[in-house]
Design a protein around this motif. Structure first.
Motif, PDB file in Angstrom:
ATOM      1  N   SER A  75      28.997  35.426 -21.148  1.00  0.00           N
ATOM      2  CA  SER A  75      30.347  34.882 -21.355  1.00  0.00           C
ATOM      3  C   SER A  75      31.394  35.771 -20.677  1.00  0.00           C
ATOM      4  CB  SER A  75      30.653  34.709 -22.844  1.00  0.00           C
ATOM      5  OG  SER A  75      30.916  35.941 -23.472  1.00  0.00           O
ATOM      6  N   HIS A  76      31.206  37.087 -20.742  1.00  0.00           N
ATOM      7  CA  HIS A  76      32.132  37.998 -20.074  1.00  0.00           C
ATOM      8  C   HIS A  76      32.026  37.863 -18.553  1.00  0.00           C
ATOM      9  CE1 HIS A  76      33.881  40.304 -23.329  1.00  0.00           C
ATOM     10  NE2 HIS A  76      32.704  40.310 -23.917  1.00  0.00           N
ATOM     11  N   TYR A  77      30.819  37.732 -18.056  1.00  0.00           N
ATOM     12  CA  TYR A  77      30.640  37.586 -16.608  1.00  0.00           C
ATOM     13  C   TYR A  77      31.309  36.313 -16.101  1.00  0.00           C
ATOM     14  CZ  TYR A  77      28.536  36.938 -12.054  1.00  0.00           C
ATOM     15  OH  TYR A  77      28.359  36.723 -10.715  1.00  0.00           O
ATOM     16  N   ILE A  78      31.094  35.217 -16.799  1.00  0.00           N
ATOM     17  CA  ILE A  78      31.706  33.943 -16.401  1.00  0.00           C
ATOM     18  C   ILE A  78      33.224  34.026 -16.505  1.00  0.00           C
ATOM     19  CG2 ILE A  78      31.938  31.510 -17.049  1.00  0.00           C
ATOM     20  CD1 ILE A  78      28.911  31.625 -17.731  1.00  0.00           C
ATOM     21  N   ASN A  79      33.724  34.641 -17.565  1.00  0.00           N
ATOM     22  CA  ASN A  79      35.162  34.821 -17.729  1.00  0.00           C
ATOM     23  C   ASN A  79      35.725  35.649 -16.572  1.00  0.00           C
ATOM     24  OD1 ASN A  79      37.600  34.579 -19.461  1.00  0.00           O
ATOM     25  ND2 ASN A  79      37.419  36.803 -19.482  1.00  0.00           N
ATOM     26  N   TRP A  80      35.042  36.700 -16.213  1.00  0.00           N
ATOM     27  CA  TRP A  80      35.464  37.566 -15.116  1.00  0.00           C
ATOM     28  C   TRP A  80      35.490  36.791 -13.803  1.00  0.00           C
ATOM     29  CZ3 TRP A  80      32.168  39.682 -11.181  1.00  0.00           C
ATOM     30  CH2 TRP A  80      32.780  40.651 -10.383  1.00  0.00           C
ATOM     31  N   PRO A 109      33.686  30.260 -21.310  1.00  0.00           N
ATOM     32  CA  PRO A 109      33.426  31.618 -21.807  1.00  0.00           C
ATOM     33  C   PRO A 109      33.586  31.746 -23.320  1.00  0.00           C
ATOM     34  CG  PRO A 109      34.821  31.695 -19.857  1.00  0.00           C
ATOM     35  CD  PRO A 109      34.720  30.256 -20.270  1.00  0.00           C
ATOM     36  N   LEU A 110      34.597  31.091 -23.882  1.00  0.00           N
ATOM     37  CA  LEU A 110      34.801  31.139 -25.332  1.00  0.00           C
ATOM     38  C   LEU A 110      33.647  30.469 -26.077  1.00  0.00           C
ATOM     39  CD1 LEU A 110      38.612  30.301 -25.398  1.00  0.00           C
ATOM     40  CD2 LEU A 110      37.569  32.505 -25.913  1.00  0.00           C
ATOM     41  N   LEU A 111      33.163  29.373 -25.527  1.00  0.00           N
ATOM     42  CA  LEU A 111      32.025  28.674 -26.133  1.00  0.00           C
ATOM     43  C   LEU A 111      30.776  29.553 -26.098  1.00  0.00           C
ATOM     44  CD1 LEU A 111      30.843  26.054 -27.330  1.00  0.00           C
ATOM     45  CD2 LEU A 111      30.391  25.324 -24.993  1.00  0.00           C
ATOM     46  N   LEU A 112      30.532  30.193 -24.957  1.00  0.00           N
ATOM     47  CA  LEU A 112      29.368  31.081 -24.850  1.00  0.00           C
ATOM     48  C   LEU A 112      29.486  32.274 -25.794  1.00  0.00           C
ATOM     49  CD1 LEU A 112      28.561  31.163 -21.031  1.00  0.00           C
ATOM     50  CD2 LEU A 112      27.165  30.220 -22.867  1.00  0.00           C
ATOM     51  N   LEU A 113      30.692  32.799 -25.945  1.00  0.00           N
ATOM     52  CA  LEU A 113      30.900  33.904 -26.882  1.00  0.00           C
ATOM     53  C   LEU A 113      30.534  33.469 -28.305  1.00  0.00           C
ATOM     54  CD1 LEU A 113      32.097  36.847 -27.118  1.00  0.00           C
ATOM     55  CD2 LEU A 113      34.212  35.711 -27.815  1.00  0.00           C
ATOM     56  N   ILE A 122      39.398  39.616 -27.594  1.00  0.00           N
ATOM     57  CA  ILE A 122      40.614  40.015 -26.878  1.00  0.00           C
ATOM     58  C   ILE A 122      40.549  39.593 -25.418  1.00  0.00           C
ATOM     59  CG2 ILE A 122      41.959  41.990 -26.052  1.00  0.00           C
ATOM     60  CD1 ILE A 122      41.224  43.393 -28.710  1.00  0.00           C
ATOM     61  N   SER A 123      39.482  39.975 -24.752  1.00  0.00           N
ATOM     62  CA  SER A 123      39.372  39.714 -23.322  1.00  0.00           C
ATOM     63  C   SER A 123      39.357  38.223 -22.993  1.00  0.00           C
ATOM     64  CB  SER A 123      38.101  40.375 -22.781  1.00  0.00           C
ATOM     65  OG  SER A 123      37.921  40.052 -21.433  1.00  0.00           O
ATOM     66  N   LEU A 124      38.518  37.477 -23.675  1.00  0.00           N
ATOM     67  CA  LEU A 124      38.390  36.064 -23.353  1.00  0.00           C
ATOM     68  C   LEU A 124      39.616  35.261 -23.751  1.00  0.00           C
ATOM     69  CD1 LEU A 124      35.485  37.090 -22.928  1.00  0.00           C
ATOM     70  CD2 LEU A 124      34.710  34.915 -23.781  1.00  0.00           C
ATOM     71  N   ARG A 169      38.759  44.796 -16.857  1.00  0.00           N
ATOM     72  CA  ARG A 169      38.150  46.001 -17.442  1.00  0.00           C
ATOM     73  C   ARG A 169      37.499  45.679 -18.785  1.00  0.00           C
ATOM     74  NH1 ARG A 169      43.221  49.563 -15.828  1.00  0.00           N
ATOM     75  NH2 ARG A 169      42.601  50.036 -13.692  1.00  0.00           N
ATOM     76  N   LEU A 170      38.176  44.865 -19.585  1.00  0.00           N
ATOM     77  CA  LEU A 170      37.599  44.477 -20.872  1.00  0.00           C
ATOM     78  C   LEU A 170      36.328  43.659 -20.672  1.00  0.00           C
ATOM     79  CD1 LEU A 170      40.738  43.579 -23.010  1.00  0.00           C
ATOM     80  CD2 LEU A 170      39.151  45.468 -23.377  1.00  0.00           C
ATOM     81  N   ASP A 171      36.314  42.776 -19.663  1.00  0.00           N
ATOM     82  CA  ASP A 171      35.102  42.006 -19.397  1.00  0.00           C
ATOM     83  C   ASP A 171      33.948  42.920 -18.986  1.00  0.00           C
ATOM     84  OD1 ASP A 171      35.861  39.400 -20.023  1.00  0.00           O
ATOM     85  OD2 ASP A 171      36.797  39.112 -18.067  1.00  0.00           O
ATOM     86  N   ARG A 172      34.229  43.913 -18.158  1.00  0.00           N
ATOM     87  CA  ARG A 172      33.170  44.854 -17.773  1.00  0.00           C
ATOM     88  C   ARG A 172      32.688  45.645 -18.989  1.00  0.00           C
ATOM     89  NH1 ARG A 172      36.052  44.596 -13.048  1.00  0.00           N
ATOM     90  NH2 ARG A 172      37.479  46.324 -13.371  1.00  0.00           N
TER      91      ARG A 172
END
Length: 128
Positions: free
Chosen positions: A114-119, A77-81, A62-64, A9-12
């Motif tokens: 980054s959120h999409y990849i993390n998800w 994902p953290l790197l992309l963020l 938080i999400s990542l 949910r946080l990633d979305r």
């Protein structure tokens, strides 16, 4: 399983907030003169942009970080963020009128990615 639902949910929410930030920063220079006619002049305020950036930062961290610790242990994902927020920071610190409208939306889209990849990483880990 519960942490996956929360981070999903946080990633979305993060993808949505980051994409909205990118659209806001990309379109605002083109429609700034029309905002008062629509009653939306507040969108040109500095606090709106800072709020969007802050919201994306809080949700992203938080999400990542939770997904990294509990699900996939992948650093992409953290790197992309970090790169996305780097683009936004460079855009704000840039003295070039040409770079700001390019770097800031690029940063927002990078954060959304980054959120999409993390998800995807989290979903693949939970459903092999």
């Amino acid at each position: 399983m519960k942490s996956y639902k929360i981070t999903g949910r946080l990633d979305r929410a993060g993808m949505t907030a980051s994409a909205m930030c990118a659209v806001h920063c990309a379109l605002l220079p083109m429609v700034i003169t029309l905002l008062p006619l629509w009653g939306l002049e507040f969108l040109a305020e500095e606090w709106v942009e800072l709020f969007m950036i802050g919201l994306a930062l809080i949700i992203g961290v938080i999400s990542l970080s939770v997904s990294f610790k509990k699900h996939h242990r992948r650093k992409m994902p953290l790197l992309l963020l970090a790169v996305g927020f780097g683009f936004i920071l460079l855009g704000h610190l840039s003295y070039s009128e040409l770079l700001e409208p390019i770097l800031i939306p690029l940063g927002g889209l990078t954060i959304a990615a980054s959120h999409y990849i993390n998800w995807r990483f989290s979903a693949c880990r939970m459903h092999p």
